[in-house]
Design an enzyme around this catalytic site. Structure first.
Site, mmCIF file in Angstrom:
data_model
loop_
_atom_site.group_PDB
_atom_site.id
_atom_site.type_symbol
_atom_site.label_atom_id
_atom_site.label_comp_id
_atom_site.label_asym_id
_atom_site.label_seq_id
_atom_site.Cartn_x
_atom_site.Cartn_y
_atom_site.Cartn_z
ATOM 1 N N ALA A 74 -0.412 -1.024 -3.008
ATOM 2 C CA ALA A 74 0.507 -0.953 -4.138
ATOM 3 C C ALA A 74 0.074 -2.013 -5.142
ATOM 4 C CB ALA A 74 1.952 -1.190 -3.699
ATOM 5 N N LYS A 75 0.471 -1.844 -6.380
ATOM 6 C CA LYS A 75 0.183 -2.861 -7.389
ATOM 7 C C LYS A 75 1.153 -2.650 -8.531
ATOM 8 C CE LYS A 75 -2.862 -6.225 -7.789
ATOM 9 N NZ LYS A 75 -3.177 -7.131 -6.673
ATOM 10 N N GLY A 76 1.561 -3.744 -9.102
ATOM 11 C CA GLY A 76 2.441 -3.666 -10.251
ATOM 12 C C GLY A 76 1.940 -4.576 -11.348
ATOM 13 N N ASP A 128 0.281 -12.450 -8.064
ATOM 14 C CA ASP A 128 -0.990 -11.995 -8.613
ATOM 15 C C ASP A 128 -1.272 -12.850 -9.841
ATOM 16 O OD1 ASP A 128 -3.041 -10.105 -9.953
ATOM 17 O OD2 ASP A 128 -2.613 -9.089 -8.073
#
Length: 1594
Positions: A815-817, A888
């Site tokens: 996942a990444k946002g 991040d």
């Protein structure tokens, strides 16, 4: 001459009087600046005008103008006083504007006939030499009226003659005034029989004493209404006039003050006064002494008590007032002082008192007082007006003038005003009556005076007074009304009627600081509206407001701003606009629709002002499509998402399409609301179907393909939306803070690029936008603060691909946002303040973004474990409660913030929501990411025969010691010789470092907060090294550095970018990346392809890097193609996803441990206080669990690299399968094309290490999907490994809770898949499914069974322990590969010979104990060549340090495989396994089967068919051995050994055996053991059998 005259003119230059027509500036100005006013032609014309003049004559002419000068009035006359004043008054009275006036005095000599003989400035001439003349020059403006100028020129001689005569007779007039005063004082002849004569005499002397400018004098004999002038008495202006005024008074008063009917030219607007003194020399004869003049300023301001005659009347009035104690004496005195002085002459003491008392009675009442007095000759009416001082304005005065002229029948009016500190203003109007007006026709009665006074009072009633009257019915306090009466500015009062302000006051009073209110109203004009905009506390510029209104689709026709302060001091701004909608916007059909439109319009603009709505053409939809601003935001958000998705149309085009198709746009909103409005849930499905049909019908009717695509994209997005927070009304929600969130199903969104995640949440607001991409229900990844506003989704999509690969080792998938700050604070220039402001805005946007995610995410009831859908959210998907985030780029310190937000939502994960917070595992303190990456480094070096922990090696690095990954990494071995490093600030060079001392110094820097390379102790740096700023222009390169970096001998200095490139290309052992940025790419890539412009200047290509190993502690340090290029050039590298996976692995452990502990807290088994201690007590063991994953994966990668070439065809088929069936994109994942694979096959090379790492990750991800979709995680045989995911203490204290863990299925699956792939290899599951024709889940079943039956895990761990003990990697790799061959063959055996689906537990029970018992006895049964082969292999292993028992165990691995047949046969024939084993292995030796099997292993497997053929032959051989074993056992006795049984069997089957052995002997002798011969050999062995040998037992 002309020049001399010009200089003389200019020397007297002065500007016009301040109140002259057209004045822009006044006063003397620099002469040089006005040379252009006086041209030579102009002066020459003036000279010509003066060339002939008789004494006493005035010459005047108008110069018409020339190229150098404009028109001018030119005058030549005798020098006299008041000439210039007279000329300027004349011009003023005729409305002639002039730019300057010049009046030099010349000494002139003339001839007898007046001709000019000589002229020079008077100051330069000798006394008595000629006469003085004044030459007046007045330049006239171009706008002056020609006729008025002609008339003024005509009048000049007469006016100047009067001025000259006044000057000539001045002394005589003063003498006459004094003489009369003396006569009055003495009255020797009794001509002044009046008690006031001495006071009048004193008054005349007072007048003469600078209080009266005498203009003329004459004596008249009056009687019977006639007057006869004594010619000899005429003086001044009266000497030049022949007209005679009638008697100026009919009273017996000694002194009368009258006013002339013609104004004077000596003062602007001044009418001369006539002071008349009556002398009575005889009984019937009366002489009037008439003195004409002007009161001086001193006289008009003189104290009334100091003016003779008047002072007595004042005293008498005050004396009368004193008789009544209620009369305020001082106030009366002050009031009398306000009466114009000329009026005092006409008032008696009684009249004075009455007037003063009337003014006193006026008090503070806001009304007007009028006193009328008519001239007895009916020439004028004096009007003395008292009014409140604040009511006196020009407008009021002009209105009063109109009233007085109208009501009194006047022909003109003059005024003078007195405004002081008193409450009243006093205005003295003089209404000039038409000539011939009869005295009795002038009505100055009290009644008429009262009537006119009422009119004047109304005129003085200002806007505020009228407003107060209009507010009688309104609920506004008197104090507030009084305040607003003054607060509204004048321009507002001129623009609005008083009654209009009442509504405004109500709105103003309701405003808050920084609030806004808009009111839209229709006007009488067609399609023109009036918009009133109220702002509290803050103003706005027109440049701010106009774009807001224009975005609504209206044109601003007019704008008027007003400012005032509220009663509490709050500043308020009112902006009134006249606006007109765009012609294409339809007009509302009726009054109700108009009101609705007005309200929606006002609401929308209000929202824009508050920043809740962006300024763009979407806002036109409020009027075009009848939408609310909130509905418009939905469409805007979808459009923003489309742009992020790479939609080819611009936002401007999208806006146009929606505006041009309002009906379809409305239908889109209807569809959205039908799907997601919770109030429609009961029949929402039917409504949604109807709305969808309506949208489809609208779009089908379109002609334009572009329009069709845009609108279909919106419809597609709406139907792909699974959830939204649009209808959420909770005050603590993101929606309440103007954040809109859509949860989407990307798999059905047609416009999305690949790869498409499983779920996506798009968060939109005018302040922040962001996306969160998830590739599964249980997924994790960081949230990035992106600076790529235009394409942040592209950035996040690129990152999530790497995250998905990285997450292959952990429970969640990728996942990444990411989010962008859309309204960063304005920079102030203060770097520290700007940084803090930027961070604060970033934090707030981060909070909003996370809140948006949580608004549409399910929660879990901790007490019941039930999944709870967010209130007011319609869910079009299944339960989905797993949402975790991580730090991040840009959000490294935000974990606690994220957890605060989650806590505010009561989110079930608590502080497990964002790992790395203050209560959790500190990655930097643990050094976990660096340690994980170091496992990769150690593995690479072991393959080269180097032990990084005991042998020195050289390193260059990216980062500094304050960083987590770089700092921790550079402390993981005391044998690091760090030659060079750089970060964003400095470059560090130490060409010949001492490993031990430099380690100590690096440790010191690591422990030093916020350290940099500049803090490094320079005395510890080896010769030629140093620390240099990257800001330097150049850096010197020492011989030592040249050698260390492998630079050419002639390099003596380098720029910082060039030096960094040299560091990246240095010939060292290790390049350690612990920084941020991409520094290595492929030669085929352009810098622009990399997407890291900050490092374009220093980036190098992979084939230029001379380091032997690259360790990637940081992310994205090398492009995917750059890694492959480096690997193909001989370098050793994995992927960043593999190297630094320990960070995400640790975070995942933390999350899952917290979920477990929190369940115990909920159950009361652990207290909240114990929770933190329990969590932190396991830090070290968690670290070890994580690092075990890194070691496992690196061992897998090592063996995969060793076997890559031979397995290329298998890997190629796997890639193709993933492309065809799993949506893998070769290009995105940097996996080779089929063409490239063929090239490598020809070259004899396989996949590179980075490619293997990527393939491994996708294999794990695919297997996890398959296992999760099955019931395997729910079966005890698989679930039994779950506790081993957790540290020992949790296994001991929370065993029951572990079994009910919320993510138990996912954890079990992850453990299973990691174990299978890491142990059995990347291709195991694929080859099993391909070979046997089963599914991936069957491959997992077979592996788990084999692992338990043969103790594979234990053997594997012993192999690793041998490697740790110093056994060469090449040896441990061989051992591992041998072990995998056992797994391969045993796995296929179970799938071929046992009932399917495999009952794993039953198979383990059936075979496990027996295999364990039989394995140690292998040496008893192996014979001949088989025994020799095993001994040789075991001896070889042992010679490299492998323990003998392990060496022998591995050497017998392929023989152990046959134990499955042995045990199965024993069960079938009901014989002891040891007897069967002896027989089986005797047969193997007797037939030479191992030699055949070895030959089969050497066959090519370049493609699938060769591989299948190989496999078929091997299975055929093993199957025949199995069948023969049945045959042999059938004829032999239990007490016979294997050889005896075989001999007996051969005797019984001699013919078949003889034929087969003959053929086999030929094959063995021939030596050509290819596919054909081996196929024949297998067939020959099978021909010996009598039974099938494939029977099974339950």
């Amino acid at each position: 001459m002309i020049r001399r005259l010009s200089v003389a003119f200019l020397s007297t230059y002065r500007g016009p009087q301040a109140d002259a027509p057209g004045v822009t500036s006044t006063g003397p100005l620099a002469v040089a600046a006005h040379d252009d006013l006086v041209s030579d032609d102009l002066v020459a014309a003036h000279y010509r005008l003066a060339s002939m003049r008789a004494p006493g004559e005035t010459k005047a002419a108008v110069y018409p103008g020339d190229a150098g000068s404009g028109a001018a009035l030119q005058i030549v006359t005798d020098q006299a006083p008041m000439l210039v004043d007279s000329v300027t008054v004349l011009l003023h009275r005729h409305g002639i504007a002039y730019t300057a006036i010049m009046n030099p005095v010349f000494r002139v000599r003339r001839g007898l006939d007046g001709e000019l003989l000589d002229v020079r400035p008077a100051a330069e001439a000798a006394p008595g030499d000629g006469a003085d003349e004044c030459w007046i020059l007045v330049p006239i403006t171009a706008a002056a009226d020609g006729e008025a100028l002609t008339e003024a020129t005509r009048l000049v001689p007469g006016i100047l003659a009067e001025a000259r005569q006044i000057g000539l007779d001045s002394g005589a007039m003063i003498a006459a005034l004094h003489g009369l005063a003396n006569d009055l004082a003495t009255d020797l002849e009794g001509h002044f029989p009046n008690a006031e004569r001495k006071e009048v005499a004193a008054l005349l002397r007072w007048l003469a004493d600078g209080h009266f400018v005498l203009l003329g004098y004459q004596q008249c004999v009056v009687g019977d209404g006639n007057a006869e002038v004594d010619p000899a008495s005429r003086l001044g202006v009266l000497r030049l006039r022949n007209d005679v005024l009638p008697p100026l008074t009919d009273s017996d008063d000694l002194l009368v003050l009258a006013q002339a009917t013609m104004p004077s030219y000596l003062r602007y607007g001044a009418y001369p006064y006539i002071v008349v003194v009556r002398e009575s020399p005889g009984a019937s004869r009366v002489i009037e002494h008439r003195f004409v003049g002007l009161f001086t300023v001193a006289a008009m301001n003189a104290n009334a008590l100091e003016i003779p005659l008047i002072s007595r009347r004042v005293e008498e009035a005050l004396a009368m007032a004193h008789r009544d104690p209620s009369h305020p004496g001082q106030l009366l005195r002050d009031i009398i002082q306000t009466i114009p002085r000329p009026e005092l002459f006409a008032l008696s003491s009684k009249q004075l008192l009455e007037m003063a008392l009337a003014v006193v009675d006026l008090g503070s009442r806001r009304r007007t007082l009028l006193f009328l007095r008519a001239d007895h000759l009916a020439h004028f009416v004096s009007c003395l007006v008292y009014l409140p001082r604040d009511r006196y304005t020009t407008a009021v005065r002009l209105e009063m003038q109109d009233i007085l002229v109208r009501e009194l029948g006047g022909a003109g009016i003059d005024y003078s005003a007195r405004v002081s500190e008193s409450p009243w203003a006093v205005v003295h109007f003089t209404v000039r009556l038409p000539e011939g007006t009869a005295a009795d026709s002038v009505d100055t009665s009290l009644e008429n005076e009262s009537r006119i006074q009422d009119l004047l009072t109304e005129a003085t009633r200002n806007w505020g007074d009228r407003m107060i009257s209009a507010a009688a019915a309104a609920s506004i306090s008197p104090a507030a009304l009084e305040h607003y009466a003054h607060a509204f500015p004048e321009d507002y009062k001129q623009a609005f009627a008083p009654q209009d302000a009442i509504a405004d006051i109500s709105l103003i009073e309701a405003l808050q600081d920084d609030s806004v209110k808009l009111v839209l109203a229709d006007t009488a004009e067609d399609r023109v509206w009036k918009l009133t905009w109220y702002l509290g506390g803050h103003s706005a510029s027109l440049s701010e407001l106009l774009p807001m209104l224009q975005s609504m689709g209206v044109v601003v026709l007019e704008e008027r701003p007003f400012t005032l302060r509220r009663t509490d001091g709050l500043p308020v701004w009112i902006y009134q606009f006249k606006i007109s909608p765009h012609p294409s916007i339809p007009h509302a059909p009726d009054a109700e629709a108009q009101r609705d439109t007005a309200q929606r319009f006002a609401d929308a603009v209000t929202a824009i002002w508050h920043g809740r709505v962006e300024i763009d053409r979407f806002n036109e939809l409020v009027m075009r499509a009848g939408l609310t601003w909130q509905q418009v935001v939905v469409l805007r958000a979808y459009a923003k998402y489309l742009r992020q998705a790479g939609f080819p149309y611009s936002q401007s085009h999208i806006e146009s399409v929606l505006n041009e198709n309002p009906h379809t746009t409305r239908s889109l909103i209807d569809l959205f609301e039908a799907l997601f409005d919770p109030s429609q849930e009961t029949d929402g499905r039917r409504d949604a179907q109807g709305a969808a049909a309506a949208v489809a019908a609208d779009i089908d009717a379109l002609v334009s393909l572009d329009t069709d695509r845009v609108l279909r994209a919106f419809a597609n997005l709406i139907e792909a939306t699974l959830r939204t927070n649009y209808f959420v009304a909770r005050p603590d929600s993101a929606r309440a803070r103007n954040v809109l969130a859509f949860k989407l199903n990307p798999l059905v969104i047609k416009e999305l690029p690949l790869p498409r995640p499983k779920f996506e949440i798009f968060v939109y607001s005018p302040r922040v936008e962001g996306v969160h991409l998830r590739f599964g229900f249980v997924a994790r990844g960081g949230l990035r603060w992106s600076d790529r506003r235009e394409d942040f989704r592209t950035e996040i999509l690129g990152l999530v691909k790497a995250q998905a690969v990285k997450n292959a080792v952990i429970v969640p998938v990728g996942a990444k946002g990411g989010f962008v700050v859309k309204r960063p604070p304005t920079l102030t220039g203060d770097a520290a303040a700007d940084r803090e402001a930027t961070r604060a805005e970033g934090v707030e946007c981060y909070r909003l973004f996370i809140s948006g995610l949580l608004d549409v995410t399910d929660n879990v009831d901790k007490a019941t474990g039930a999944v709870v859908t967010p209130p007011e959210v319609v869910r079009r998907d299944g339960e989905d409660a797993y949402l975790v985030v991580a730090a991040d780029k840009g959000t490294a310190t935000f974990s606690d913030i994220a957890n605060e937000v989650a806590k505010s939502y009561g989110f079930w994960l608590g502080d497990a929501f964002a790992s790395g917070g203050s209560i959790g595992y500190d990655h930097k303190a643990m050094g976990i990411t660096a340690k994980g990456a170091w496992e990769s480094v150690k593995r690479h070096f072991r393959e080269m025969g180097v032990d990084t922990q005991t042998q020195d090696f050289t390193v260059v690095g990216i980062g500094d010691m304050s960083g987590d990954v770089f700092g921790n990494g550079m402390l993981l071995s005391k044998h690091i010789r760090l030659v060079a490093a750089f970060d964003h600030r400095d470059i560090f060079l130490d060409p010949n470092p001492d490993a031990g001392r430099s380690w100590d110094e690096r440790k010191r820097l690591f422990d030093l907060p916020r350290s940099s390379w500049a803090d490094y102790d320079k005395s510890l740096i080896s010769e030629g090294g140093g620390v240099y700023s990257r800001q330097q222009k150049s850096i010197p390169i020492s011989p030592q550095v040249r050698t260390a970096l492998g630079l050419d001998a002639d390099v003596e200095e380098l720029t910082p970018p060039a030096l960094i490139k040299a560091i990246l290309k240095a010939p060292v052992d290790l390049l350690w990346n612990g920084g941020i940025g991409t520094y290595i790419k492929a030669e085929t890539e352009a810098d622009a392809d990399v997407g890291d412009r900050a490092n374009d200047q220093i980036r190098v290509c992979g084939n230029q890097v001379r380091a032997k190993v690259i360790g990637e502690g940081g992310n994205l340090g090398v492009t995917a193609l750059g890694r492959i290029e480096f690997d193909l050039a001989g370098g050793r590298i994995n992927t960043d996803a593999l190297d630094n996976s320990a960070g995400v692995d640790c975070s995942d452990h933390e999350v899952n441990i917290k979920i477990l502990i929190d369940s115990a807290v909920t159950a009361g088994k652990v207290t909240p206080e114990e929770r933190t201690e329990l969590l932190l007590s396991m830090t070290d063991e968690v670290g070890e669990l994580v690092l075990a994953d890194n070691r496992d994966q690196n061992d897998l990668m090592g063996t995969s690299r060793a076997n890559a070439a031979s397995l290329l065809s298998v890997h190629a088929r796997m890639i193709k399968d993933l492309v065809d069936n799993r949506g893998l994109n070769r290009e995105l994942e940097a996996l080779p094309s089929e063409k490239e694979i063929r090239r490598r096959a020809d070259a004899g090379i396989g996949l590179t290490s980075p490619e293997l790492a990527t393939l491994m990750a996708h294999v794990k991800l695919a297997l996890k999907d398959d296992v999760l979709a099955s019931d395997l995680p729910d079966q005890e045989v698989f679930a039994s490994r779950l506790p081993y995911y957790f540290p020992t203490r949790l296994r001991e204290e929370l065993h029951g809770e572990i079994r009910s863990h919320q993510l138990r299925r996912e954890i079990i699956t992850t453990m299973l898949v990691n174990d299978l792939v890491d142990t059995a290899g990347i291709s195991y599951a694929y080859r099993i499914t391909e070979d046997v024709g089963v599914g991936p889940v069957d491959a997992v079943r077979s592996y788990v069974a084999i692992n338990a039956i043969f103790g594979i895990g234990d053997v594997w761990r012993r192999i690793r322990a041998a490697g740790d003990a110093g056994v060469p990697t090449s040896v441990t790799d061989r051992m591992t590969l041998d072990l995998r061959r056992l797994v391969d063959r045993a796995g296929r055996w179970l799938l071929n010979y046992r009932p399917q689906p495999l009952a794993v537990g039953a198979e383990i029970n059936r075979f496990g104990a027996k295999v364990a018992a039989l394995t140690p006895r292998m040496s008893e049964w192996l014979r001949g060549d088989d025994k020799a082969i095993v001994s040789k292999e075991a001896g070889d292993f042992a010679s490299h340090g492998v323990p003998e028992d392990l060496a022998y165990h591995i050497a017998t691995g392929l023989y152990q495989y046959s134990l499955l047949d042995v045990i199965d046969i024993a069960d079938i024939v009901d014989r002891e396994p040891d007897e069967v084993a002896d027989t089986y292995f005797a047969l193997m030796d007797h037939l030479g089967a191992d030699a055949l099997l070895t030959a089969v292993s050497r066959l090519s497997r370049d493609d699938r068919w060769h591989s299948l053929a190989r496999l078929a032959i091997r299975d055929d051989i093993y199957g025949s051995l199995r069948a023969l074993c049945f045959d042999v056992l059938a004829v032999g006795e239990p007490d016979e050994n294997g050889e005896e049984k075989i001999a007996e069997w051969e005797t019984t089957n001699s013919s078949r055996v003889t034929r087969a052995r003959r053929t086999l002997t030929e094959i063995y002798k021939d030596g050509e053991q290819d596919l054909a011969t081996l196929s024949v050999a297998a067939r020959q062995i099978r021909s010996m059998t009598r039974t099938s040998g494939t029977g099974t037992t339950g």
